[in-house]
Structure formats: structure tokens, C-alpha cells
Design an enzyme around this catalytic site. Structure first.
Site, PDB file in Angstrom:
ATOM      1  CB  SER A 180     -48.647 -21.084 -28.572  1.00 50.64           C
ATOM      2  OG  SER A 180     -48.684 -19.829 -27.951  1.00 50.64           O
ATOM      3  CG  HIS A 208     -48.487 -25.667 -28.570  1.00 53.92           C
ATOM      4  ND1 HIS A 208     -49.530 -25.925 -29.434  1.00 53.92           N
ATOM      5  CD2 HIS A 208     -48.784 -24.507 -27.956  1.00 53.92           C
ATOM      6  CE1 HIS A 208     -50.417 -24.947 -29.343  1.00 53.92           C
ATOM      7  NE2 HIS A 208     -49.993 -24.071 -28.458  1.00 53.92           N
ATOM      8  CE  LYS A 239     -53.430 -25.639 -27.279  1.00 50.92           C
ATOM      9  NZ  LYS A 239     -52.879 -24.622 -26.405  1.00 50.92           N
TER      10      LYS A 239
HETATM   11  C1  PLP Z   1     -53.546 -23.674 -25.460  1.00 52.37           C
HETATM   12  C2  PLP Z   1     -52.566 -23.237 -24.455  1.00 52.37           C
HETATM   13  C3  PLP Z   1     -52.942 -23.130 -23.110  1.00 52.37           C
HETATM   14  C4  PLP Z   1     -54.354 -23.301 -22.643  1.00 52.37           C
HETATM   15  O1  PLP Z   1     -54.772 -24.625 -22.691  1.00 52.37           O
HETATM   16  P1  PLP Z   1     -56.341 -24.953 -22.817  1.00 52.37           P
HETATM   17  O2  PLP Z   1     -56.463 -26.337 -22.361  1.00 52.37           O
HETATM   18  O3  PLP Z   1     -56.705 -24.743 -24.242  1.00 52.37           O
HETATM   19  O4  PLP Z   1     -57.049 -23.963 -21.932  1.00 52.37           O
HETATM   20  C5  PLP Z   1     -51.960 -22.810 -22.197  1.00 52.37           C
HETATM   21  N1  PLP Z   1     -50.677 -22.567 -22.581  1.00 52.37           N
HETATM   22  C6  PLP Z   1     -50.299 -22.637 -23.870  1.00 52.37           C
HETATM   23  C7  PLP Z   1     -48.880 -22.392 -24.231  1.00 52.37           C
HETATM   24  C8  PLP Z   1     -51.239 -22.965 -24.844  1.00 52.37           C
HETATM   25  O5  PLP Z   1     -50.868 -23.017 -26.123  1.00 52.37           O
END
Ligand code: PLP
Length: 392
Positions: A180, A208, A239
Site C-alpha cells: 500500500s 489495492h 477502495k
Molecule cells: C486499506 C487496507 C486494508 C483495510 O481495509 P479497510 O476496508 O479500509 O478497513 C487492509 N489491507 C490493506 C493492504 C489496505 O490497504
């Protein structure tokens, strides 16, 4: 008597003194990648709403329909009264989108990782975790009480060496699919080979990757053309899907096990049918209009070309484009100046990334225009070069 607030005050002062203090800023989404901040029009280059599906007409219409049918809140956990047909439809759709037998929705991606890892592993098991894995994976590993072995970032030679020290142990290999803060992609074929050779479960966090990589946005398995998915595909609906929630995809046995064992699933009220419906429609939109994924991927290519034209050698295969600045104060200053110019690009600092590797982190959307990306790259190039003359 000890002042009960002193520790909190000291900690906050420490963060401020070290340029690590974080604050919230209220932003109003306008349209596409445009947001309003204190009444000013800005271009956001920091959203995870990669495909702009949070604002898609069909998605909003279906959410409204679900609102009228079910009301706002779900009123209970999935195992009691909070399980609607909408929830089950979403899980069917997710499984089909990811080519797995079954899927389970959690309230956030964060909880999906905590609940899944701690349900799958326990004391005396071992978890091998990439040093750059997301905080939610780290917290899930801690919660499980298993032994945690950290391997070098995306280094499969190091991983295999470490795995060989635990013959006969039960456990899990876990990695982000797209990292990320760096935007690079896990070597999934090799990770799966190691998992299969030594008899460990394999788990990939596609937060992602879903909707972003692979020709039609199906993520890492599609990106590598794999015939068989890893044992556990975890992802988020917040996302590229543009809604809220997290999920796990895998075989039926895994999903039945999690329904019975994952505490973050069992002991929490299920998500509102409104956001569940939005996710359902968002997946349908991606399946029926894969050109929005292509648009995002073309924007990545174009933006990297523009950066290179401005003397910044950065390149990415994903929607995350980091530019390492190093010094926290400099990164923060550049981010503030970009903000003044109308570009919202955050400076990412410790503890999200290691100390001294502060960076500007751009995330791209299918909704960005070529001109917006061209102008942003020019502004970044100018500011980075005047702040760090040696940068290239
Ligand atoms: C954003 C993210 C999460 C958490 O997801 P949410 O739905 O925002 O709680 C988990 N793992 C990674 C790699 C992320 O980027």
C-alpha cells in the site's frame, strides 16, 4: 499524585516536535477527482476510490433501492437477524468475480484480516509475514498468538530459507498483493509454490489489487494468469469497489470455518444493506464495463510518463505511485505547497513507513483527466527538485 493526562500530553508534544503529528481535514467530494476543501476546488490524488464507483449512478440507485427495501441498519449480526438476501447475493458475486467457491463479507478490510488470521492460526503455529505488510495483517498476526516470522520485502529466497527452519509446523504465509505504500506487486506464483511445497496456507490481501490490476480488474491471480487462486484471498470493498466492508474468498470449507470461528464476523452487527447493495452493483459495473479498469491503467502509464518528463524516475504497475523524499519535514513541506496549488497529495510518514523514508504518495483514479495528471506531475517535479536538488 501522578497527573493522569501527562503521558498523553507528552506523547502529543513528541509527535508535534518530530513532524509526525496527524490531523483530520474535512473534504467534500464534488465530482470525479474533484473535492472541495474550505470552499476551494482541489484535485485529489490520494483517494482509494480508484474507479470512482462511490459516485456511480447505477451504484447509487441500487443503494437507494436497498435503503427503501431494508431501511438503514441491519439490526443484528449475520448469525442472528442481520443476514439479508442482499448480503448473500454480494458473497455469491464476490466468489464468482474472484473465481473461488465461496466468499464471506466482514465489516471492514481491517477486521477481515484480524478475524481471519486469528481464526486460522493459534499458539504454536507459525506465520510468515512480509516486512512491509499492512498494519491490519500485523495486528491479526499479533492477535493469533502464533509465532511470527518476518521475511524481507517480497524476497522469496529469504521466505523459503525461513520456511525451511519450521519443518512439520502448521501455519500461514501472508502478504499484501499490492503493497500500500510502495505500489509494487507480490511475487504470487513463487509464494504459492513455497506454500504448496512446505504445506502452509497462503493468504493474499488484495485491498489495492481488486478492481485495479489484471486485465479486467480481478486482481493478482488474473495479473499473473494463475489457474488456481491462493488458499485465502482477502480484500476490501472500500477502495476500488467504492463502498464499505471487507471480504475473504476461498473454498467452501474455509468460509464455513470462518463463519463459525472468526470473532470479528460473529460478534459484530453486519453491514447496512445499503452499502452491501452498493458493493453488489459496483462489482456488476466492473464486470460489464471493464473499460473503466483500462482507463485507470492508462492513467497510471500516462502519469508515470509525465513524471519522467519532469525528471522524476518513478514507475508503477498499480494505482499507487510513491515518490520517496526521505526527510519528514521536506515531504510535509512539499505536500503543503502542492495543496496550496490545488493538488491533494499526502506526505506519508513514520509509523506508516520507516523513519527517514517519508514520501509523497499519489493514487490515481480512472476519473483523472490527462491534463490534470500532466499539471500535477509538473508541479511535483518543480517542488521536488527545489526541495531536494539531488533528486532524480
Ligand atoms: C486499506 C487496507 C486494508 C483495510 O481495509 P479497510 O476496508 O479500509 O478497513 C487492509 N489491507 C490493506 C493492504 C489496505 O490497504
Amino acid at each position: 499524585m501522578e497527573n493522569k493526562w501527562r503521558k498523553i500530553e507528552e506523547e502529543l508534544n513528541f509527535l508535534k516536535d518530530h513532524n509526525l503529528y496527524r490531523t483530520l481535514k474535512p473534504i467534500e467530494p464534488v465530482c470525479g477527482a474533484h473535492v472541495k476543501f474550505h470552499g476551494r476546488d482541489m484535485i485529489t490524488l490520494s483517494s482509494n476510490n480508484y474507479l470512482n464507483l462511490s459516485n456511480h449512478d447505477a451504484v447509487k440507485e441500487f443503494a437507494k433501492k436497498s435503503l427503501n427495501m431494508y431501511g438503514v441498519g441491519s439490526g443484528g449480526s449475520r448469525l442472528t437477524t442481520g443476514n439479508t438476501e442482499m448480503h448473500e447475493m454480494l458473497e455469491k458475486r464476490l466468489a464468482s468475480f474472484k473465481h473461488t467457491e465461496a466468499a464471506l463479507v466482514f465489516n471492514t478490510g481491517y477486521v477481515a484480516n484480524l478475524a481471519t488470521i486469528s481464526a486460522l492460526c493459534e499458539k504454536n503455529n507459525v506465520i510468515f509475514s512480509d516486512e512491509w505488510n499492512h498494519a491490519s495483517i500485523i495486528d491479526g498476526c499479533r492477535m493469533s498468538k502464533a509465532d511470527v516470522v518476518i521475511y524481507k520485502h517480497n524476497n522469496m529466497v529469504d521466505l523459503e530459507k525461513k520456511v525451511q527452519h519450521y519443518p512439520g509446523k502448521r501455519g500461514l504465509l501472508v502478504s499484501d498483493a499490492v503493497f500500500s505504500m510502495d505500489g509494487d506487486i507480490v511475487n504470487l506464483p513463487e509464494l504459492m509454490r513455497i506454500a504448496d511445497t512446505y504445506g502452509f496456507l497462503s493468504m493474499i490481501d488484495e485491498a489495492h489489487a481488486t478492481g485495479v490490476i489484471g486485465k479486467t480488474g480481478r486482481g493478482t491471480a488474473e495479473y499473473y494468469g494463475l489457474k488456481k487462486p491462493p488458499d485465502i484471498f482477502m480484500g476490501t470493498l472500500s477502495k476500488a469497489i467504492g463502498s464499505e466492508g471487507g471480504f475473504v474468498c476461498g473454498n467452501t470449507e474455509l468460509i464455513e470455518y470462518l463463519k463459525n470461528k472468526a470473532r470479528g464476523f460473529i460478534f459484530s452487527t453486519s453491514l447496512s444493506p445499503v452499502v452491501i447493495a452498493a458493493s453488489c452493483m459496483a462489482i456488476e459495473v466492473i464486470e460489464t464495463n471493464p473499460e473503466i479498469v483500462k482507463q485507470l491503467q492508462e492513467n497510471v502509464k500516462w502519469f508515470c510518463q509525465c513524471l519522467q518528463g519532469n525528471g522524476i524516475k518513478t514507475c508503477s504497475q498499480t494505482a499507487i505511485v510513491p515518490m520517496i523524499i526521505g526527510d519528514e519535514r521536506k515531504a510535509l513541506a512539499i505536500s503543503r505547497e502542492l495543496f496550496e496549488k490545488g493538488f491533494d497529495i499526502p506526505a506519508i510518514r513514520y509509523p506508516t513507513v520507516p523513519k527517514g523514508s517519508a514520501r509523497l504518495r499519489v493514487t490515481l483514479m480512472s476519473a483523472h483527466t490527462k491534463k490534470e495528471l500532466h499539471d500535477a506531475a509538473e508541479a511535483i517535479g518543480r517542488l521536488v527538485h527545489s526541495a531536494c536538488p539531488s533528486a532524480s
